[in-house]
Design an enzyme around this catalytic site. Structure first.
Site, PDB file in Angstrom:
ATOM      1  N   ASN A   1       0.803  -1.234   0.000  1.00 59.24           N
ATOM      2  CA  ASN A   1       0.000   0.000   0.000  1.00 59.24           C
ATOM      3  C   ASN A   1       0.832   1.278   0.000  1.00 59.24           C
ATOM      4  O   ASN A   1       0.390   2.285  -0.566  1.00 59.24           O
ATOM      5  CB  ASN A   1      -0.930  -0.013   1.224  1.00 59.24           C
ATOM      6  CG  ASN A   1      -1.489   1.364   1.500  1.00 59.24           C
ATOM      7  OD1 ASN A   1      -2.367   1.848   0.783  1.00 59.24           O
ATOM      8  ND2 ASN A   1      -0.955   2.039   2.507  1.00 59.24           N
TER       9      ASN A   1
ATOM     10  N   TYR B   1       3.524   9.551 -11.196  1.00 62.12           N
ATOM     11  CA  TYR B   1       2.628   8.848 -10.256  1.00 62.12           C
ATOM     12  C   TYR B   1       1.612   8.007 -11.037  1.00 62.12           C
ATOM     13  O   TYR B   1       1.423   6.819 -10.761  1.00 62.12           O
ATOM     14  CB  TYR B   1       1.914   9.876  -9.376  1.00 62.12           C
ATOM     15  CG  TYR B   1       0.898   9.291  -8.414  1.00 62.12           C
ATOM     16  CD1 TYR B   1       1.299   8.689  -7.227  1.00 62.12           C
ATOM     17  CD2 TYR B   1      -0.476   9.347  -8.685  1.00 62.12           C
ATOM     18  CE1 TYR B   1       0.364   8.162  -6.339  1.00 62.12           C
ATOM     19  CE2 TYR B   1      -1.419   8.815  -7.802  1.00 62.12           C
ATOM     20  CZ  TYR B   1      -0.987   8.229  -6.633  1.00 62.12           C
ATOM     21  OH  TYR B   1      -1.912   7.703  -5.757  1.00 62.12           O
TER      22      TYR B   1
END
Ligand SMILES: NC(=O)c1ccc[n+]([C@@H]2O[C@H](COP(=O)([O-])OP(=O)(O)OC[C@H]3O[C@@H](n4cnc5c(N)ncnc54)[C@H](O)[C@@H]3O)[C@@H](O)[C@H]2O)c1
Length: 259
Positions: A89, A154
């Site tokens: 995560n 990203y």
């Protein structure tokens, strides 16, 4: 109690979405390892979990270092004798125009958002393979298919996370290992607060493309992660589940006559 006696690792779980994911797994009986680089936040979170009666330990790690990842997975497997769930995560956003993006920052983002997911999965899968079971859930993002400006590395790293779930799901499925991704929409964590502060995230603009017209709660992402990590999802492998308030279903901002 889908995770009773199951050993579950959640990375980036000292705060934000990872903390909510770890809390959800812990509340269903998981034996939790919370892995994060931020020792202070991690201590506080582990204390909160223990007060609630959850079984949890903190593990300080810099996930951009592959040998630290290998050491952590070996330590957990030896200590508990099994690993059931890995949640990849931890992730960060660096917001700059592509024309100004420094190479070192590009490498850093890829190391944390992508390379760490691959190598943590590699290390865990060596144990999963021997056990004949194991579930991996990776945090992707709505940006993986709906990129936004000043976030291109990203978005690229998150598109690759969807690819990672598919490619490793394919390769490792034959050993009883499932790998899926959850792609969150916007949740008000420190990462998003920082984007608002920098003037790059505009909540009004986001609302104009969100069918549900609201931000999500961390618990709404956590429940999807728990589902994919559990035997309820025993037939699901290689998928990316978008938990994004309908964002990825939308085409264009609302026209004025709908307001
Ligand atoms: N918040 C959102 O709206 C949103 C939307 C889509 C995707 N995501 C994704 O969800 C994940 C979690 O995001 P968040 O919003 O909770 O962020 P956050 O910044 O609140 O939390 C990230 C956690 O990762 C840890 N971390 C950072 N670098 C690390 C490293 N090198 N090693 C170990 N741990 C490290 C941090 O210490 C922190 O505890 C990320 O992958 C992010 O890309 C978030």
């Amino acid at each position: 109690m889908r995770f009773s006696n199951k050993v579950c690792i959640v990375t980036g779980s000292a705060r934000g979405l990872g903390k909510a994911m770890a809390e959800r797994l812990a509340s269903e009986g998981g034996i939790m390892v919370l892995a994060d680089v931020d020792g202070e936040f991690l201590d506080e979170t582990v204390k909160q979990f223990q007060i609630k009666g959850y079984q949890a330990e903190g593990y300080i790690i810099d996930l951009t270092n592959v040998s630290e990842i290998d050491q952590m997975i070996d330590y957990i497997a030896q200590k508990y004798g099994r690993i059931d769930v890995l949640v990849n995560n931890a992730g960060m956003q660096i917001r700059k125009w592509a024309t100004e993006f420094p190479e070192e920052e590009f490498d850093f983002l890829m190391d944390l958002n992508l390379k760490a997911y691959f190598f943590a999965t590699r290390a865990a899968a060596r144990y999963f393979k021997k056990q004949g079971y194991g579930a991996v859930v990776c945090t992707s993002s709505g940006n993986s298919i709906r990129p936004a400006s000043k976030r291109s590395p990203y978005a690229i790293s998150k598109a690759a996370v969807n690819g990672l779930a598919q490619a490793l799901g394919n390769e490792l499925g034959r050993f009883g290992i499932r790998i899926n991704a959850v792609a969150p929409g916007y949740v008000m964590t420190d990462m998003v607060k920082q984007g608002i502060k920098e003037g790059i995230i505009d909540i009004d603009a986001i609302m104009s493309v969100l069918p549900m017209k609201r931000l999500l709660e961390p618990s709404e992402i956590a429940s999807a992660v728990a589902f994919l990590a559990s035997s309820d999802a025993s037939g699901i492998n290689g998928q990316t589940l978008f938990v994004d308030a309908g964002w990825s279903a939308n085409g264009l901002p609302e026209s004025k006559d709908l307001e």
